[in-house]
Design a protein around this motif. Structure first.
Motif, PDB file in Angstrom:
ATOM      1  N   ASN A  30       0.803  -1.211   0.000  1.00 44.30           N
ATOM      2  CA  ASN A  30       0.000   0.000   0.000  1.00 44.30           C
ATOM      3  C   ASN A  30       0.840   1.267   0.000  1.00 44.30           C
ATOM      4  N   CYS A  32       3.002   2.472   2.090  1.00 40.21           N
ATOM      5  CA  CYS A  32       3.005   3.209   3.356  1.00 40.21           C
ATOM      6  C   CYS A  32       4.424   3.403   3.871  1.00 40.21           C
ATOM      7  N   TYR A  99       0.697   7.434   5.789  1.00 42.66           N
ATOM      8  CA  TYR A  99       1.006   7.958   4.457  1.00 42.66           C
ATOM      9  C   TYR A  99       0.844   6.898   3.367  1.00 42.66           C
ATOM     10  N   CYS A 100      -0.149   6.044   3.564  1.00 39.40           N
ATOM     11  CA  CYS A 100      -0.415   5.025   2.550  1.00 39.40           C
ATOM     12  C   CYS A 100      -1.116   5.669   1.348  1.00 39.40           C
ATOM     13  N   TYR A 101      -0.991   5.013   0.199  1.00 37.63           N
ATOM     14  CA  TYR A 101      -1.663   5.511  -0.996  1.00 37.63           C
ATOM     15  C   TYR A 101      -3.170   5.595  -0.744  1.00 37.63           C
ATOM     16  N   ASN A 102      -3.734   6.749  -1.053  1.00 39.25           N
ATOM     17  CA  ASN A 102      -5.183   6.942  -0.974  1.00 39.25           C
ATOM     18  C   ASN A 102      -5.772   6.516   0.364  1.00 39.25           C
ATOM     19  N   ASP A 103      -5.020   6.708   1.423  1.00 35.90           N
ATOM     20  CA  ASP A 103      -5.511   6.315   2.743  1.00 35.90           C
ATOM     21  C   ASP A 103      -4.901   7.251   3.772  1.00 35.90           C
ATOM     22  N   ALA A 104      -5.724   8.092   4.344  1.00 39.32           N
ATOM     23  CA  ALA A 104      -5.232   9.070   5.313  1.00 39.32           C
ATOM     24  C   ALA A 104      -5.183   8.522   6.735  1.00 39.32           C
TER      25      ALA A 104
END
Length: 118
Positions: A30, A32, A99-104
């Motif tokens: 992901n 992160c 700081y995962c892709y498309n995941d706050a």
């Protein structure tokens, strides 16, 4: 959702070493970054170290030269090797994935205690 689990805490005398591990299935895939924080009794939580997706590593000044963070992407595991431990390193150490892709979302582990005696 990413589950985060730490292991490897314990008690050691000053000058000794401990290795902490943080397993977070999916954090590599992901994109992160993985961070270690610590919180000593009566103090605010402090960022300690992190590794980002390309593998770059970062440290707070107080642990530079003593702690080493490394990641095993195949196992989605990050290790924090702590050498030359000092009593002031005593704290609850917690791993966080963020700081995962498309995941706050920030995913936190439950923490592992490190106690360094003088």
């Amino acid at each position: 959702r990413i589950l985060v689990a730490e292991s490897g805490g314990g008690s050691v005398q000053a000058g000794g070493s401990l290795t902490l591990s943080c397993t977070a299935p999916g954090f590599t895939g992901n994109g992160c970054s993985l961070h270690w924080y610590r919180q000593a009794a009566g103090k605010q939580r402090e960022w300690v170290s992190s590794v980002d997706p390309p593998g770059d590593t970062f440290y707070v000044d107080s642990v530079k030269g003593r702690f080493t963070i490394s990641s095993d992407k195949a196992k989605d595991t990050v290790t924090l090797q702590m050498n030359s431990l000092k009593p002031e390193d005593t704290a609850m150490y917690t791993c966080a994935v963020l700081y995962c892709y498309n995941d706050a979302t920030t995913y936190w582990g439950q923490g592992t205690q490190v106690t360094v005696s003088s």
